[in-house]
Design a protein around this motif. Structure first.
Motif, PDB file in Angstrom:
ATOM      1  N   MET A 267       0.852  -1.089  -0.014  1.00 17.54           N
ATOM      2  CA  MET A 267       0.143   0.050  -0.037  1.00 17.54           C
ATOM      3  C   MET A 267       0.998   1.232  -0.024  1.00 17.54           C
ATOM      4  SD  MET A 267      -3.214  -0.782   0.056  1.00 17.54           S
ATOM      5  CE  MET A 267      -3.955   0.422   1.011  1.00 17.54           C
ATOM      6  N   PRO A 268       0.361   2.616  -0.444  1.00 14.94           N
ATOM      7  CA  PRO A 268       0.987   3.710  -0.496  1.00 14.94           C
ATOM      8  C   PRO A 268       1.450   3.826   0.869  1.00 14.94           C
ATOM      9  CG  PRO A 268      -0.743   3.855  -2.053  1.00 14.94           C
ATOM     10  CD  PRO A 268      -1.076   2.418  -1.303  1.00 14.94           C
TER      11      PRO A 268
ATOM     12  N   TYR B  23       8.032   4.902  -7.842  1.00 12.65           N
ATOM     13  CA  TYR B  23       7.076   4.448  -7.094  1.00 12.65           C
ATOM     14  C   TYR B  23       7.612   3.765  -5.730  1.00 12.65           C
ATOM     15  CZ  TYR B  23       5.130   2.776 -11.454  1.00 12.65           C
ATOM     16  OH  TYR B  23       4.620   2.667 -12.842  1.00 12.65           O
ATOM     17  N   VAL B  24       8.718   4.003  -5.369  1.00 14.65           N
ATOM     18  CA  VAL B  24       9.298   3.471  -4.074  1.00 14.65           C
ATOM     19  C   VAL B  24      10.240   4.956  -3.551  1.00 14.65           C
ATOM     20  CG1 VAL B  24       8.601   1.356  -4.027  1.00 14.65           C
ATOM     21  CG2 VAL B  24      11.222   2.243  -4.653  1.00 14.65           C
ATOM     22  N   GLU B  25      10.524   5.112  -2.233  1.00  9.10           N
ATOM     23  CA  GLU B  25      11.786   6.090  -1.908  1.00  9.10           C
ATOM     24  C   GLU B  25      12.313   4.998  -0.703  1.00  9.10           C
ATOM     25  OE1 GLU B  25       9.541   9.444  -0.844  1.00  9.10           O
ATOM     26  OE2 GLU B  25       8.134   8.437   0.373  1.00  9.10           O
ATOM     27  N   VAL B  26      13.669   5.648  -0.604  1.00 11.02           N
ATOM     28  CA  VAL B  26      14.542   4.871   0.190  1.00 11.02           C
ATOM     29  C   VAL B  26      14.507   5.911   1.637  1.00 11.02           C
ATOM     30  CG1 VAL B  26      16.739   6.142  -0.573  1.00 11.02           C
ATOM     31  CG2 VAL B  26      16.856   3.723   0.932  1.00 11.02           C
ATOM     32  N   TRP B  27      14.401   5.073   2.925  1.00  7.73           N
ATOM     33  CA  TRP B  27      14.383   5.807   4.006  1.00  7.73           C
ATOM     34  C   TRP B  27      15.837   5.699   4.660  1.00  7.73           C
ATOM     35  CZ3 TRP B  27      10.616   8.578   6.711  1.00  7.73           C
ATOM     36  CH2 TRP B  27       9.580   8.997   5.954  1.00  7.73           C
ATOM     37  N   PHE B  28      16.664   6.377   4.982  1.00  5.98           N
ATOM     38  CA  PHE B  28      18.045   6.339   5.751  1.00  5.98           C
ATOM     39  C   PHE B  28      17.757   5.485   6.930  1.00  5.98           C
ATOM     40  CE2 PHE B  28      21.531   8.045   8.335  1.00  5.98           C
ATOM     41  CZ  PHE B  28      22.475   7.469   7.508  1.00  5.98           C
ATOM     42  N   ARG B  29      18.414   4.423   7.078  1.00  2.00           N
ATOM     43  CA  ARG B  29      18.370   3.579   8.122  1.00  2.00           C
ATOM     44  C   ARG B  29      16.987   2.898   8.557  1.00  2.00           C
ATOM     45  NH1 ARG B  29      23.136   4.251  11.116  1.00  2.00           N
ATOM     46  NH2 ARG B  29      24.256   6.075  10.642  1.00  2.00           N
TER      47      ARG B  29
ATOM     48  N   TRP C 165      12.652   0.752   3.073  1.00  2.00           N
ATOM     49  CA  TRP C 165      12.012   1.480   1.867  1.00  2.00           C
ATOM     50  C   TRP C 165      10.604   1.884   2.223  1.00  2.00           C
ATOM     51  CZ3 TRP C 165      14.618   2.280  -2.747  1.00  2.00           C
ATOM     52  CH2 TRP C 165      16.081   1.809  -2.669  1.00  2.00           C
ATOM     53  N   GLN C 166      10.074   2.644   1.466  1.00  2.00           N
ATOM     54  CA  GLN C 166       8.625   3.010   1.692  1.00  2.00           C
ATOM     55  C   GLN C 166       7.952   2.992  -0.018  1.00  2.00           C
ATOM     56  OE1 GLN C 166       7.491   6.962   2.853  1.00  2.00           O
ATOM     57  NE2 GLN C 166       5.856   6.227   4.119  1.00  2.00           N
ATOM     58  N   VAL C 167       6.822   2.508   0.217  1.00  2.00           N
ATOM     59  CA  VAL C 167       5.866   2.846  -1.212  1.00  2.00           C
ATOM     60  C   VAL C 167       5.515   4.231  -1.143  1.00  2.00           C
ATOM     61  CG1 VAL C 167       3.864   2.168  -2.500  1.00  2.00           C
ATOM     62  CG2 VAL C 167       5.019   0.478  -1.234  1.00  2.00           C
ATOM     63  N   LYS C 168       6.005   5.088  -2.043  1.00  2.00           N
ATOM     64  CA  LYS C 168       5.605   6.495  -2.243  1.00  2.00           C
ATOM     65  C   LYS C 168       3.984   6.535  -1.957  1.00  2.00           C
ATOM     66  CE  LYS C 168       7.873   9.541  -4.430  1.00  2.00           C
ATOM     67  NZ  LYS C 168       8.342  10.360  -5.415  1.00  2.00           N
TER      68      LYS C 168
ATOM     69  N   THR D 187       3.662   7.870 -19.867  1.00  2.00           N
ATOM     70  CA  THR D 187       2.701   6.738 -19.979  1.00  2.00           C
ATOM     71  C   THR D 187       3.090   5.624 -18.954  1.00  2.00           C
ATOM     72  OG1 THR D 187       2.099   6.997 -22.314  1.00  2.00           O
ATOM     73  CG2 THR D 187       1.814   4.911 -21.609  1.00  2.00           C
ATOM     74  N   GLU D 188       4.211   5.339 -18.789  1.00  2.00           N
ATOM     75  CA  GLU D 188       4.654   4.464 -17.922  1.00  2.00           C
ATOM     76  C   GLU D 188       4.346   5.001 -16.615  1.00  2.00           C
ATOM     77  OE1 GLU D 188       6.459   1.178 -15.806  1.00  2.00           O
ATOM     78  OE2 GLU D 188       5.928   1.465 -17.721  1.00  2.00           O
ATOM     79  N   LYS D 189       4.365   6.090 -16.138  1.00  2.57           N
ATOM     80  CA  LYS D 189       4.273   6.634 -14.820  1.00  2.57           C
ATOM     81  C   LYS D 189       2.774   6.634 -14.329  1.00  2.57           C
ATOM     82  CE  LYS D 189       8.210   9.840 -14.837  1.00  2.57           C
ATOM     83  NZ  LYS D 189       8.651  11.188 -15.094  1.00  2.57           N
TER      84      LYS D 189
END
Length: 232
Positions: free
Chosen positions: A32-33, A65-71, A74-77, A161-163
């Protein structure tokens, strides 16, 4: 020297497998987001090492689609409807310009360029399966832009289109929306073939606007339903 077949367990093949699995999880709202997870969790679930997981996640990060969280993994955006609205607006600008250029072509050249679209959307019997129609809808709009002969327009439009694919495909989960897509695509093509530029642009703009509104409504409903599902 004997050539061995490429192994399905090669690093790039594993990374592709993980990428496709995670992307499908995001598209189906199994991830999930806002959900956070670690590389180890994904590696254990998919029975692979962390290396292909990391490669897949960095690819998904580049695609938004995702972003990295330091330490903290990861998180679904989180879902950003304003972002998708801006992408749909940009898509409309590109496709309206494509329609304008196509209407300016000599009729015979235009008919030849768009012959495959005419065959599928006007002459052939309609498909009923939503995912198949979704893929053909995407191809319809990509073809309109590519047919202008401007490779940079086509490249930017393909990236856009991909986004939006994550929500756009939801427009084909209802029978009435599939029927509407066939009707509207046919009207767009006929207006282009008859060089009625303003009419073709108007139909196209309305077509995209209605689709945008529908996918927003369906996405909100699916997100709500997914949050109600019990955690297994």
């Amino acid at each position: 020297m004997e050539h061995r077949p490429r192994s399905k367990n090669r690093p790039e093949a594993l990374a592709e497998k993980v990428y496709q699995a995670l992307k499908q999880d995001i598209f189906a709202f199994r991830l999930m987001p806002g959900d956070r997870f670690s590389e180890n969790e994904i590696a254990e679930r998919l029975t692979v090492s962390r290396t292909p997981v990391r490669q897949a996640l960095f690819r998904l990060e580049r695609e938004g689609y995702v972003e990295v969280w330091f330490r903290s993994g990861w998180q679904v955006k989180p879902f950003d409807f304003d972002y998708f609205e801006s992408l749909y607006d940009f898509r409309t600008v590109l496709e309206r310009e494509a329609v304008r250029r196509l209407c300016a072509l000599p009729p015979a050249q235009c008919a030849e360029t768009l012959a495959a679209l005419n065959s599928f959307w006007i002459e052939a019997a309609p498909l009923e399966e939503g995912s198949a129609v979704s893929a053909q809808d995407e191809a319809f709009h990509l073809t309109l832009v590519a047919a202008t002969g401007n490779p940079e327009m086509a490249r930017v439009h393909a990236e856009l289109t991909e986004k939006i694919r994550i929500i756009r495909r939801l427009d084909f989960t209802r029978e009435d929306r599939i029927d509407a897509t066939y009707q509207e695509h046919a009207r767009i093509l006929r207006a282009i073939f008859q060089q009625r530029t303003e009419e073709a642009q108007r139909i196209l703009t309305d077509h995209i606007a209605v689709s945008k509104a529908e996918v927003r409504k369906i996405t909100l409903h699916m997100l709500h339903q997914a949050r109600l599902q019990p955690i297994e």
